[in-house]
Design an enzyme around this catalytic site. Structure first.
Site, PDB file in Angstrom:
ATOM      1  N   GLY A  16      -4.672  -2.196   5.354  1.00 19.67           N
ATOM      2  CA  GLY A  16      -3.902  -3.311   4.791  1.00 19.67           C
ATOM      3  C   GLY A  16      -4.563  -4.659   5.012  1.00 19.67           C
ATOM      4  N   ARG A  17      -4.951  -4.930   6.263  1.00 24.07           N
ATOM      5  CA  ARG A  17      -5.484  -6.264   6.567  1.00 24.07           C
ATOM      6  C   ARG A  17      -6.927  -6.442   6.093  1.00 24.07           C
ATOM      7  NH1 ARG A  17      -4.112  -3.342  10.872  1.00 24.07           N
ATOM      8  NH2 ARG A  17      -5.691  -2.617  12.353  1.00 24.07           N
ATOM      9  N   LYS A  58       9.619  -1.203  13.463  1.00 25.17           N
ATOM     10  CA  LYS A  58      10.144  -0.728  12.174  1.00 25.17           C
ATOM     11  C   LYS A  58      11.165   0.398  12.412  1.00 25.17           C
ATOM     12  CE  LYS A  58       5.897  -1.423   9.466  1.00 25.17           C
ATOM     13  NZ  LYS A  58       4.839  -0.765   8.708  1.00 25.17           N
ATOM     14  N   GLU A 112      -3.951  -7.593  15.258  1.00 27.01           N
ATOM     15  CA  GLU A 112      -3.478  -6.257  14.871  1.00 27.01           C
ATOM     16  C   GLU A 112      -4.617  -5.247  15.027  1.00 27.01           C
ATOM     17  OE1 GLU A 112      -0.146  -5.634  11.832  1.00 27.01           O
ATOM     18  OE2 GLU A 112      -1.853  -4.848  10.732  1.00 27.01           O
ATOM     19  N   HIS A 144      -3.286 -33.917  17.168  1.00 32.51           N
ATOM     20  CA  HIS A 144      -2.130 -34.710  17.589  1.00 32.51           C
ATOM     21  C   HIS A 144      -0.994 -33.831  18.091  1.00 32.51           C
ATOM     22  CE1 HIS A 144      -4.029 -38.349  16.074  1.00 32.51           C
ATOM     23  NE2 HIS A 144      -4.542 -37.539  15.165  1.00 32.51           N
ATOM     24  N   LYS A 174       0.834  -1.198   0.000  1.00 29.92           N
ATOM     25  CA  LYS A 174       0.000   0.000   0.000  1.00 29.92           C
ATOM     26  C   LYS A 174       0.868   1.247   0.000  1.00 29.92           C
ATOM     27  CE  LYS A 174      -3.579   2.238   2.708  1.00 29.92           C
ATOM     28  NZ  LYS A 174      -4.376   2.200   3.927  1.00 29.92           N
ATOM     29  N   GLU A 183      10.841  -4.664   4.127  1.00 36.27           N
ATOM     30  CA  GLU A 183      10.952  -6.070   3.695  1.00 36.27           C
ATOM     31  C   GLU A 183      10.510  -6.210   2.236  1.00 36.27           C
ATOM     32  OE1 GLU A 183       9.426  -4.943   6.444  1.00 36.27           O
ATOM     33  OE2 GLU A 183       9.282  -6.506   7.985  1.00 36.27           O
TER      34      GLU A 183
END
Ligand code: F6P
Length: 547
Positions: free
Chosen positions: A267-268, A512, A353, A384, A206, A212
């Site tokens: 963003g999410r 960040k 978040e 398991h 965005k 990263e």
């Protein structure tokens, strides 16, 4: 004490909990043969069974009072009305516009944004079809076979999760890959297997400034140019999805290959937009539109259904009940659907978040929990590994089970076994095993008295462990849209009750900032003394040991 904790609705729930915690789910089911009918709700091929929760109709009435006192209706109207409810970023939160049908109208600052959304979706259709049909090709004329999406967090997890979830609808000629981690292993291991001539990169960011993503994008660009021998290859192999058109252009991506995003999409909450381009390339635009339709149906359900039958409200209230009144700190999401294996990971960001905040909308410290740590794993695998703690551990871990009636893979007994395990786990968590039942089992096994008494406490399961079950007819694109929108609105409902802003994420920023400060120190390799002794020690040890 906060207004919320002092409110009559909160106090009534706290008093009520003292009674409920003495009740058992076994009793509640015995008392009311219609419990399932009363505590389940359906919408478009989705059944939500919330009867296996530690609550009564009175509990629900009290929870509804809490929700009403928070003025959920007003907040919902504000959100759908395009008000800047993301107050710390001065933005609207209108992801619902991304799935509004053509011709609908939703306003931000007096401007109808739905036509813009459809303009971009039309471009996405056009572009994706051209790639899928082999009309758009790479620099050397080869059709694309591999699509590598580079992005992180909200610009990656939704597409990764949905691409996996809709694999049965996937295009066998196109492989989807996702790169998020700045660890070079992620990119290196992916590129190793790819042919640069037939690889398309989507840079999903965005802001187009995320360290990263840009680091991975630059390395991918270097790899492409080194292999194809010309900078001219970049604009044939790189696509951007971003709100920052200037930086996308500077990177070398053409306007034709750039798809825009708007500041009113968090963003999410963004994979419904061009951010979902990798999904579209993989499953096709028609399937993507079916997913948007499913989400839109959930939006309408959320907006129009009375609170007591409203799925996001029900799920939201149940989460509040356990987090705030039972002190539950962990919550499991357990899809019995291997295609949904990334759904818990996706939800971690959506829930944690969004509502992981310790100050309310007015900047006041809160004195109540604002969410639970979410984790999960596809069933039956999780059974398991960590289910043991949910069955017999010392803490309550409420769970959501997700499963479908139909399987995409009709193979022998597999689906029946999967579904049987799902229902059995929810039942086992609820019923547990009483001392009498355990004793009878051990007697039947022929244990002598001494051994029986030794074994008995280990064989008892307390039960009373709550869960919801979401049972879909089939996990198709429409269901997928409903499922995600259900959780989006659930998170919103909770944020309103907790009075926090679910659309910002300032906590992520500090990491960040500090990483940006630390990076030159690591790179320059000089002895540092400016941090705390632990951070100094780690940096200096790293520098001394690195060659
Ligand atoms: O994880 C933090 C975050 O800011 C998310 O909210 C966002 O989705 C992600 O980083 C990536 O940001 P961008 O899309 O700007 O690269």
């Amino acid at each position: 004490m906060s207004d919320l904790v002092q409110s009559p609705a909160w106090k009534a729930l706290a008093a009520h909990q003292a009674g409920i915690k003495k009740r058992s789910l076994r009793e509640l089911f015995c008392e009311d043969s219609k419990r399932f009918d009363k505590l389940s709700v359906q919408l478009d091929g989705l059944l939500l069974d919330y009867s296996k929760n530690l609550l009564t109709e009175e509990t629900l009435e009290l929870l509804l009072k809490l929700v009403r006192q928070s003025k959920l209706d007003d907040w919902t109207a504000k959100m759908f009305g395009g008000e800047k409810i993301n107050s710390s970023e001065h933005r609207a939160a209108l992801h619902m516009a991304l799935r509004a049908p053509r011709g609908a109208s939703m306003l931000v600052d007096g401007v109808d944004i739905v036509p813009e959304v459809h303009q971009v979706l039309d471009r996405v259709r056009h572009f994706s079809e051209a790639v899928r049909n082999g009309v758009l090709r790479g620099y050397t004329g080869k059709p694309f076979k591999d699509v590598v999406s580079i992005g992180i967090g909200g610009s990656a997890l939704g597409s990764l999760m949905v691409t996996e979830a809709l694999k049965p609808y996937g295009n066998l000629k196109l492989n989807a890959h996702f790169i998020s981690n700045v660890d070079a292993a992620n990119l290196t291991e992916t590129l190793k297997r790819l042919d640069p001539e037939s690889t398309l990169f989507i840079i999903s960011s965005k802001t187009f400034t995320t360290l990263e993503t840009l680091t991975n994008a630059r390395s991918a660009r270097d790899w492409l140019v080194a292999n194809l021998g010309s900078d001219g290859a970049i604009e044939k192999h790189f696509v951007a999805v971003s709100a920052n058109l200037v930086e996308a252009k500077k990177f070398g991506i053409s306007r034709e290959y750039t798809f825009e995003l708007w500041d009113w999409v968090g963003g999410r909450y963004s994979f419904w937009s061009a951010m979902g381009l990798s999904i579209v390339l993989y499953v096709g635009m028609d399937n993507f539109e079916r997913m948007l339709a499913g989400a839109h149906a959930m939006d309408n359900h959320f907006r129009e259904t009375p609170l007591e039958r409203n799925m996001p409200v029900i799920l939201g209230m149940i989460g509040i009940w356990y987090a705030n009144f039972f002190g539950a700190t962990t919550y499991a999401v357990l899809p019995y659907d291997d295609y949904l294996k990334y759904f818990p990971t996706y939800l971690q960001q959506l829930e944690m978040e969004s509502n992981g905040k310790c100050v309310d909308r007015n900047g006041q410290l809160v004195d109540y929990a604002t969410g639970m740590v979410l984790f999960g794993e596809a069933g039956t695998n999780g059974q398991h590994s960590f289910y043991q703690l949910i069955h017999q551990g010392t803490q309550m871990v409420p769970a959501d089970f997700i499963v479908s009636v139909d399987s995409h893979n009709a193979m022998g007994e597999h689906h029946a076994i999967l579904v049987a395990n799902c229902f059995a786990q929810a039942e086992a968590l609820m019923l547990g095993k009483t001392m009498e039942e355990a004793r009878a089992e051990l007697v039947a096994q022929g244990l002598d008295d001494g051994e029986l008494e030794l074994m008995l406490p280990h064989k008892v399961l307390p039960g009373n462990r709550p869960s919801n079950t979401l049972l879909f007819d089939q996990m198709d694109p429409y269901s997928m849209g409903m499922l995600v929108a259900l959780y989006e609105h659930k998170v919103f409902v909770q944020s309103v009750v907790w009075n926090v802003n679910p659309f910002d994420q300032w906590g992520v920023e500090l990491g960040k900032q500090l990483a940006n400060k630390l990076l030159p120190e690591i790179q320059e390799g000089r002895h540092v003394v400016v941090h705390d002794s632990s951070t100094n020690g780690l940096i200096n040890h790293f520098i001394e040991r690195s060659v």
